[in-house]
Design an enzyme around this catalytic site. Structure first.
Site, short mmCIF file in Angstrom:
data_model
loop_
_atom_site.label_atom_id
_atom_site.label_comp_id
_atom_site.label_asym_id
_atom_site.label_seq_id
_atom_site.Cartn_x
_atom_site.Cartn_y
_atom_site.Cartn_z
N HIS A 138 6.68 -19.70 12.54
CA HIS A 138 6.87 -19.88 13.81
C HIS A 138 5.73 -18.91 14.75
O HIS A 138 6.34 -18.79 16.11
CB HIS A 138 8.42 -19.14 14.19
CG HIS A 138 9.29 -20.28 13.78
ND1 HIS A 138 9.96 -21.41 14.32
CD2 HIS A 138 9.95 -20.23 12.63
CE1 HIS A 138 10.96 -21.99 13.49
NE2 HIS A 138 10.71 -21.30 12.42
N LYS A 175 12.46 -16.72 29.36
CA LYS A 175 12.12 -16.77 27.69
C LYS A 175 12.01 -15.24 27.66
O LYS A 175 11.94 -14.56 28.37
CB LYS A 175 10.71 -17.30 27.59
CG LYS A 175 9.66 -17.13 28.59
CD LYS A 175 8.38 -17.86 28.57
CE LYS A 175 8.59 -19.16 29.11
NZ LYS A 175 8.82 -20.24 28.00
N ARG A 176 11.89 -15.05 26.25
CA ARG A 176 11.77 -13.59 25.85
C ARG A 176 10.47 -12.90 26.71
O ARG A 176 9.43 -13.55 26.94
CB ARG A 176 11.41 -13.29 24.15
CG ARG A 176 12.47 -13.45 23.32
CD ARG A 176 13.76 -12.33 23.85
NE ARG A 176 13.29 -10.90 23.83
CZ ARG A 176 13.44 -10.13 22.85
NH1 ARG A 176 13.98 -10.70 21.44
NH2 ARG A 176 12.86 -9.12 22.49
N LYS A 213 3.18 -14.32 26.64
CA LYS A 213 4.11 -15.42 27.57
C LYS A 213 3.75 -15.18 29.01
O LYS A 213 3.74 -16.04 29.79
CB LYS A 213 5.54 -15.30 27.22
CG LYS A 213 5.98 -15.65 25.88
CD LYS A 213 7.69 -15.49 25.85
CE LYS A 213 7.90 -15.53 24.44
NZ LYS A 213 8.05 -16.86 23.86
N THR A 232 10.23 -24.14 23.46
CA THR A 232 11.29 -25.06 23.45
C THR A 232 11.87 -25.26 24.83
O THR A 232 12.71 -26.14 25.09
CB THR A 232 12.48 -24.75 22.34
OG1 THR A 232 12.86 -23.58 22.34
CG2 THR A 232 11.89 -25.00 20.94
N LYS A 270 13.42 -28.44 27.15
CA LYS A 270 14.86 -28.51 27.99
C LYS A 270 14.59 -28.78 29.35
O LYS A 270 15.42 -29.70 30.06
CB LYS A 270 15.47 -27.22 27.93
CG LYS A 270 16.00 -26.78 26.03
CD LYS A 270 16.51 -25.50 25.97
CE LYS A 270 16.42 -25.32 24.51
NZ LYS A 270 16.64 -23.91 24.30
C1 26V Z 1 9.26 -11.37 15.03
C2 26V Z 1 9.84 -9.98 15.42
C3 26V Z 1 8.66 -8.93 15.10
C4 26V Z 1 9.24 -7.79 15.58
C5 26V Z 1 10.96 -7.44 15.79
C6 26V Z 1 11.43 -8.74 16.52
C7 26V Z 1 10.78 -9.93 16.08
C8 26V Z 1 11.85 -10.95 16.22
C9 26V Z 1 11.19 -12.31 15.74
C10 26V Z 1 10.01 -12.35 15.23
C11 26V Z 1 9.45 -13.53 14.91
C12 26V Z 1 9.17 -14.24 15.93
C13 26V Z 1 8.78 -15.74 15.50
C14 26V Z 1 9.37 -16.76 16.75
O1 26V Z 1 10.33 -16.46 17.32
N1 26V Z 1 8.76 -17.63 17.03
C15 26V Z 1 9.12 -18.68 18.09
O2 26V Z 1 9.73 -19.74 17.38
C16 26V Z 1 10.12 -20.74 18.50
C17 26V Z 1 10.63 -21.95 17.63
O3 26V Z 1 9.95 -22.45 16.83
C18 26V Z 1 8.89 -21.32 19.17
O4 26V Z 1 9.24 -22.43 20.11
C19 26V Z 1 8.30 -20.02 19.87
O5 26V Z 1 6.99 -20.58 20.44
C20 26V Z 1 7.94 -19.17 18.91
O6 26V Z 1 7.22 -17.97 19.54
#
Ligand code: 26V
Length: 754
Positions: A314, A494-495, A500, A601, A605
């Site tokens: 992702h 978004k986050r 972003k 995503t 929406k």
């Molecule tokens: C990584 C980390 C690393 C630091 C601690 C917090 C944290 C939390 C999550 C992640 C993984 C990040 C991956 C992610 O959220 N990707 C998103 O996935 C969505 C669904 O596929 C996509 O639409 C977004 O573009 C993508 O950023």
């Protein structure tokens, strides 16, 4: 089933009174009990293979409307309550929202569960039961503060299954308590499950913010999603969480396999496991451990596991690609160490390229590498993202295993993200093309001929106005701000992450503010809405929130500007906010630096709810642009190839862009007396310096083309009929982004459940 009779029976039994005499809260609990029982009584879908979708996050949102819709009771319940002079929306306000996710990845997992059940496929989710969620966001002194976000009440959607597993950690064992949530399918009369593991004796919420004793694993393992991992204890707790989830999950899978009458040797044929990002990657060595402990050879165990497991990537952001020191795994789950070492040895046998090894020279385990070698499928989440994985990020793996790589462009469930959140638009659609679109979102294309029907277009504008008024009331109620329903609603939710580029949107706000101050007013007032949580340890993200809140204060307090430009940042952005914001949006901000947003995503929406995208050619925006054509989207900015080239050649120098006349005054406004007197000078100066000298995500590269495109969109909004046509084409073409389509592809090409 007679709904009224059943509801009466429940309220009588629970509260000793008739539904009419109940409070909203009591009605909520009665409907919860009723719905939960109906969902839990449904049989599981049947099939030769069963899917387990492993994810650290499931951002489910409130479930009452969703579940009523899936059970076919939504309309009946709504009108029954209306006859009683009550509203389902008010009753749903009483439902606490589980915040078991960060953003896109967690919400995607929730959409997928909805679609898997709707397609009547046998597939359950597996995750953790975090008690205090991610965190609840508060604003104080224009800064983010984090608080626990407890959501579990004595009566909730969680059902104790009575099942328990023992997870063997280094030096101690911990029992895993299994709770289930029913996931009823909208079409088949069946229900799947979301399995959430928990500790037997969870800690109370911390007294002070979200600080807790990270070494108290036995009680705090399920306190928070992503505990602060800026120190070793936090990082170790993450690994404890991950191993707890996959060990209990793997044991459950083998139990269920036996219950279905199969043996461990049938795993590969009978079980599909989807690894959602790398958080669940230890399921691979854990299953090998369990299978070999039962007498299977390592070769056979690895073969079974490879047939079952598939991995979804992702992100290409290096800091999010997990690499855990082997020493952590030695502490948390020492029994996995020899297995991981053996997997590394086998990987090195398959390729002499050290870039594809599992263990690196610093003794770190590359979780994604394990997934790619020892799973049978690797997918990206949008066409562009998958191409970037194949051609750059994971190229050595693609050269080794071209057959494993595939794309699955993300999708969202239209049941929640159109039917439930936008009843007015749903009715407008159904009036035009019937309700076949509710089962098959591709049928939305039937709307295209309405592009030439003045009556339809006028109706569509009325729907948008209605939704804007609904949001206006919600903002007034929750945040005490009164926005102008006739202004343009421009929304970025978004986050908070630098890639972003909320900071680039903030530069546009500065641009517009200064325009208005110098007498150049827009054709119509503009309301810019933001919603975003920043990771607690991500300083720069918190700085950007501070900037936005300062701009909000500045514009609000200026009588010259306020009638024309409003900035509103919603507090604690979550699924419920999204359900109100998205249907009310005119312009959808999707402005990530090209190549960095894997998919996005919310872009899907917004599109389905008739917003027009202002965006870069990144993630799924590329596919949106292809579908709607250039006249129905506003794109701008450097291409992903250009950006990748700039990173590779070290060719980006923000100062060069800063010194352009259209840019310098905007950036310098960050340290203007106007802003410095409102905000924290240290924070604003740090941001200003970073933008001038680092700007890692190249906001200054694209800011001029961004401003130009946004000006064009705002001007073209004034031709209301032409704009309504753009809205209509976006809605009509959005069906491709239904997660029902995505899940059908996962099933046809990866899972093969039926
Ligand atoms: C990584 C980390 C690393 C630091 C601690 C917090 C944290 C939390 C999550 C992640 C993984 C990040 C991956 C992610 O959220 N990707 C998103 O996935 C969505 C669904 O596929 C996509 O639409 C977004 O573009 C993508 O950023």
């Amino acid at each position: 089933m007679d709904l009224k009779e059943n509801l009466t029976a429940v309220t009588q039994a629970q509260f000793g009174r008739l539904p009419d005499a109940c409070t909203d809260r009591q009605l909520y609990h009665a409907l919860l009990a009723l719905t939960q029982k109906l969902a839990a009584d449904r049989p599981a879908p049947q099939g030769g293979r069963k899917l387990y979708y492993f994810s650290a996050e499931f951002l489910m949102g409130k479930l009452l409307s969703n579940n009523l819709l899936a059970l076919g009771l939504f309309e009946e319940t709504r009108s029954l309550l209306e006859d009683m002079g009550r509203s389902l929306a008010a009753i749903e306000e009483c439902e606490p929202e589980p915040s078991l996710g960060n953003g896109g990845l967690g919400r995607l997992a929730a959409c997928f569960l909805d679609s898997i059940a709707a397609l009547d496929l046998p597939g359950d989710g597996v995750g953790l039961n975090y008690h205090y969620g991610l965190f609840r966001q508060k604003f104080a002194c224009r800064k983010q503060q984090e608080q626990p976000d407890p959501w579990i009440e004595p009566e909730s959607w969680l059902l104790d299954t009575g099942r328990r597993y023992t997870v063997p950690f280094g030096g101690f064992e911990l029992e895993a308590v299994l709770y289930d949530m029913a996931v009823p399918g909208a079409n088949g009369g069946t229900a799947n499950r979301l399995h959430l593991f928990d500790v037997p004796d969870p800690a109370d919420p911390p007294a002070n913010g979200i600080d807790f004793d990270k070494r108290d694993v036995a009680h705090c393992l399920t306190s928070f999603l992503y505990p602060d991992d800026s120190d070793r204890d936090g990082q170790l707790l993450r690994v404890y969480q991950q191993y707890f989830m996959v060990s209990a999950g793997a044991q459950m899978i083998l139990d269920e396999l036996a219950e279905r009458g199969f043996g461990p040797g049938d795993l590969g044929d009978r079980v599909a496991i989807q690894i959602n990002d790398t958080h669940p990657s230890m399921v691979i060595p854990e299953l090998i451990r369990l299978l070999t402990a039962g007498g299977m050879s390592f070769d056979d165990a690895a073969a079974q596991v490879e047939k079952s497991c598939a991995y979804t990537n992702h992100t290409i952001l290096a800091e999010a690609l997990e690499k855990w020191p082997l020493e952590y795994i030695q502490t948390v789950a020492p029994q996995l160490v020899p297995i991981i070492q053996e997997l590394d040895r086998r990987a090195r046998q398959r390729s002499g390229d050290s870039r594809v090894a599992i263990l690196d020279e610093w003794g770190r385990v590359h979780m994604a590498h394990m997934d790619i070698h020892f799973g049978h499928s690797v997918n990206g989440v949008a066409a562009l993202h998958t191409e970037i994985l194949k051609n750059s990020e994971l190229k050595p793996f693609y050269d080794l295993y071209p057959e494993k790589f595939n794309n699955k462009t993300n999708g969202v469930t239209f049941r929640r993200w159109l039917q439930a959140c936008d009843p007015a638009l749903s009715a407008w659609i159904t009036d035009r093309i019937g309700d076949g679109w509710k089962k098959d979102a591709a049928e939305l294309e039937k709307l295209l001929p309405c592009a030439d029907d003045a009556g339809s277009l006028a109706g569509l504008l009325e729907v948008k106005q209605h939704n804007k008024r609904r949001l206006q009331r919600m903002l007034a109620r929750r945040q005490g701000v009164e926005v102008d329903e006739n202004s343009i609603f421009d929304i970025q939710v978004k986050r908070l992450h630098e890639y972003k580029r909320q900071q680039m949107n903030a530069l546009w706000v500065i641009f517009k503010y200064l325009e208005i101050k110098s007498g150049r007013r827009p054709a119509r007032p503009i309301t810019v809405l933001f919603g975003a949580k920043a990771a607690p340890a991500y300083t720069m993200a918190k700085h950007i929130i501070h900037l936005i809140l300062c701009l909000q204060a500045l514009t609000e307090s200026d009588p010259e500007v306020r009638p024309w430009l409003r900035v509103v940042m919603v507090e604690n952005y979550n699924v419920s906010w999204a359900e109100a914001l998205i249907p009310a949006c005119d312009i959808s901000e999707q402005i990530s630096l090209a190549s960095k947003e894997a998919s996005g995503t919310s872009n899907m929406k917004f599109m389905a709810n008739g917003a027009v995208t202002l965006g870069t050619m990144d993630g799924a925006n590329v596919e949106i642009a292809e579908l709607v054509g250039p006249e129905n989207i506003y794109t701008f900015g450097a291409s992903s190839d250009e950006v990748i080239g700039l990173y590779a050649g070290g060719g980006y120098h923000p100062l060069e862009h800063y010194h352009r006349p259209g840019v310098e005054y905007l950036v310098d406004f960050l340290i203007s007396p106007e802003l410095m007197s409102i905000g924290d000078p240290g924070v604003l100066t740090a941001l200003w310096r970073d933008m001038k000298h680092k700007d890692w995500f190249m906001a200054l590269l694209d800011v001029e083309s961004y401003i130009a495109r946004k000006e064009q969109a705002l001007a073209e909004y004034e031709d209301r009929t032409a704009w309504a046509r753009k809205m209509l084409v976006n809605i009509a073409k959005s069906g491709y982004f239904s997660s029902d389509r995505t899940i059908a592809q996962y099933n046809d090409e990866i899972w093969r459940l039926r």
